[in-house]
Design an enzyme around this catalytic site. Structure first.
Site, PDB file in Angstrom:
ATOM      1  N   SER A  72       0.848  -1.189   0.000  1.00 40.78           N
ATOM      2  CA  SER A  72       0.000   0.000   0.000  1.00 40.78           C
ATOM      3  C   SER A  72       0.881   1.237   0.000  1.00 40.78           C
ATOM      4  CB  SER A  72      -0.886  -0.026   1.253  1.00 40.78           C
ATOM      5  OG  SER A  72      -1.571   1.194   1.357  1.00 40.78           O
ATOM      6  N   CYS A  78      -7.356   1.180  13.370  1.00 41.11           N
ATOM      7  CA  CYS A  78      -8.634   0.761  12.809  1.00 41.11           C
ATOM      8  C   CYS A  78      -9.659   0.464  13.893  1.00 41.11           C
ATOM      9  CB  CYS A  78      -8.445  -0.473  11.950  1.00 41.11           C
ATOM     10  SG  CYS A  78      -7.035  -0.336  10.889  1.00 41.11           S
TER      11      CYS A  78
HETATM   12  C1  LIG Z   1      -2.428  -0.219   6.581  1.00 42.50           C
HETATM   13  C2  LIG Z   1      -2.426  -1.686   6.479  1.00 42.50           C
HETATM   14  C3  LIG Z   1      -3.304  -2.362   5.620  1.00 42.50           C
HETATM   15  C4  LIG Z   1      -4.379  -1.641   4.849  1.00 42.50           C
HETATM   16  O1  LIG Z   1      -3.868  -0.893   3.805  1.00 42.50           O
HETATM   17  P1  LIG Z   1      -4.801   0.231   3.120  1.00 42.50           P
HETATM   18  O2  LIG Z   1      -4.050   0.649   1.913  1.00 42.50           O
HETATM   19  O3  LIG Z   1      -4.937   1.339   4.117  1.00 42.50           O
HETATM   20  O4  LIG Z   1      -6.098  -0.421   2.797  1.00 42.50           O
HETATM   21  C5  LIG Z   1      -3.201  -3.727   5.506  1.00 42.50           C
HETATM   22  N1  LIG Z   1      -2.277  -4.407   6.198  1.00 42.50           N
HETATM   23  C6  LIG Z   1      -1.407  -3.803   7.033  1.00 42.50           C
HETATM   24  C7  LIG Z   1      -0.388  -4.614   7.756  1.00 42.50           C
HETATM   25  C8  LIG Z   1      -1.458  -2.427   7.209  1.00 42.50           C
HETATM   26  O5  LIG Z   1      -0.611  -1.839   8.047  1.00 42.50           O
END
Ligand SMILES: *Cc1c(COP(=O)(O)O)cnc(C)c1O
Length: 394
Positions: free
Chosen positions: A199, A325
């Protein structure tokens, strides 16, 4: 003073990444699927970005699939693998400390599709043992999904050993590498990774864009149906500016990785040492080894994490309690509980996540404010006097 110590939640967009993106919002706005010059101009930028990202993880360009981010990539990897399988009994092996994007996808597949899921526990250091993962695998195991590094404790998982085992057994191996891209060297072939989620906004790229790496030969069902973008893997008009920004941000992160890691880890280690030495009844969650360079996560006896967070925020310091979250809910973090931390200490956990912009002055200021905050909150806490000592968890 304003201090941002929540880089595991999101990072500031890199200036050069922003600059690289801007023309693709305005004069170079074409749809990369269009055949005319506007389209070809955009397609060229997307192709270059795809090739760049691929080379940075040892992949081939046609193994890179653009998604809306880490959550979508995680959903797609698991649902895609399950829905592509014709097996009668389907089993997933994952861990108890995954991001909700994995855990809730697993729960969905259990509920809706009768998939069996094994959640491998972790030790006090926040790591799964490769042996425990191996022991959880059955003849029905379709896919093993273990995150590269945890978002709350920073614990780096034994990905190489797990990848090797999965390759030998012929089982698909997916890793959520969202927290690892910024600081860890990742080669999908060396590590035998079949699918990898990333991401952009966790490595100073823009929000709303990510990648699912899918090894060629691996067949998964698509999640988003529609147009033929991403070689029919994922429908939706290609987001050129975000893709360009993500590739630039990853390139910059990789270029400066070693130097940033050393500097950030030194600031972090010094901070951990001071906190453990000078503030009583504090516990570091997770081990000191195999930890992301920017992560420090503590539990503070006799105080609520939220009270610390609010007090730090009043002093301009941004941290996170539990996982971002689930903050807002009063449930203690499932990751901290999984370390074997008792519930009241899990309630008092605070994550400091340093980044490449963090300075020594900021950490000095943070330490000073934290120490004062903890003293102040304990002085008004009814729990503090009546229950001196630390109980069983040390
Ligand atoms: C932030 C995060 C996600 C989600 O990513 P997004 O792009 O915000 O949907 C998934 N897995 C981990 C380990 C993260 O830290």
């Amino acid at each position: 003073m304003r201090v941002y110590l929540d880089n595991s939640a999101t990072t500031a967009l890199d200036n050069d990444a922003l600059k690289a993106m801007l023309p693709y919002f305005t004069e170079k706005f074409g749809n990369p699927s269009s055949l005319h010059s506007y389209g070809r101009e955009a397609l060229r930028a997307v192709d270059e970005s795809r090739a760049k990202i691929a080379s940075l993880i040892g992949a081939k360009p046609n193994e890179i699939y653009f998604t809306s981010g880490g959550s979508e990539s995680d959903n797609w990897a698991l649902k895609g693998a399950v829905y592509a399988s014709k097996a009668l009994n389907k089993h997933i092996v994952t861990t108890s400390i995954e991001h909700p994007a994995i855990l809730e996808t697993c729960e969905y597949l259990e509920r809706k599709d009768g998939v069996k899921v094994s959640y491998v526990p972790v030790g006090k250091d926040g790591r799964v043992s490769p042996e425990a993962v191996k022991a959880a695998v059955t003849d029905d195991t379709l896919i093993v999904s273990v995150m590269f590094a945890n978002n709350e404790t920073g614990a780096i998982q034994p990905i190489k050993e797990i990848g090797e085992f999965c390759r030998e057994e012929g089982i698909l191996f997916h890793t959520d590498a969202v927290q690892a891209m910024d600081s860890q060297a990742i080669d999908v072939n060396e590590l035998n990774i079949d699918m990898l989620s990333m991401s952009a906004h966790k490595f100073h790229g823009p929000k709303g864009i990510g990648v699912l790496y899918i090894r060629s030969g691996v067949r998964i069902e698509r999640l988003i149906a529609g147009g033929h973008q991403e070689r029919r893997g994922r429908a939706g008009t290609t987001d050129t500016p975000l893709i360009v920004g993500m590739a630039k941000a990853l390139e910059i992160a990789v270029q400066n990785r070693e130097e940033n890691n050393r500097r950030i880890a030194a600031l972090r280690d010094n901070f951990i040492d001071r906190v453990l030495k000078e503030i009583p009844y504090v516990y570091l969650n997770g081990g000191r080894e195999h930890r992301l360079p920017g992560n420090a996560n503590f539990s503070f006896g006799f105080i609520e994490g939220e009270s610390i967070l609010i007090n730090l925020d009043l002093n301009g310091i941004a941290v996170s309690s539990g996982s971002a979250c689930s903050s807002g809910s009063l449930e203690p973090s499932h990751v901290i509980l999984a370390l074997g931390v008792p519930e009241e200490l899990a309630h008092s956990s605070i994550r400091f996540s340093l980044g490449r912009d963090t300075t020594a002055e900021e950490m000095d200021y943070t330490f000073k404010v934290l120490k004062e905050t903890v003293e102040k909150l304990r002085s008004i806490s009814p729990l503090f006097d009546s229950d001196k000592g630390t109980g069983s968890y040390v």
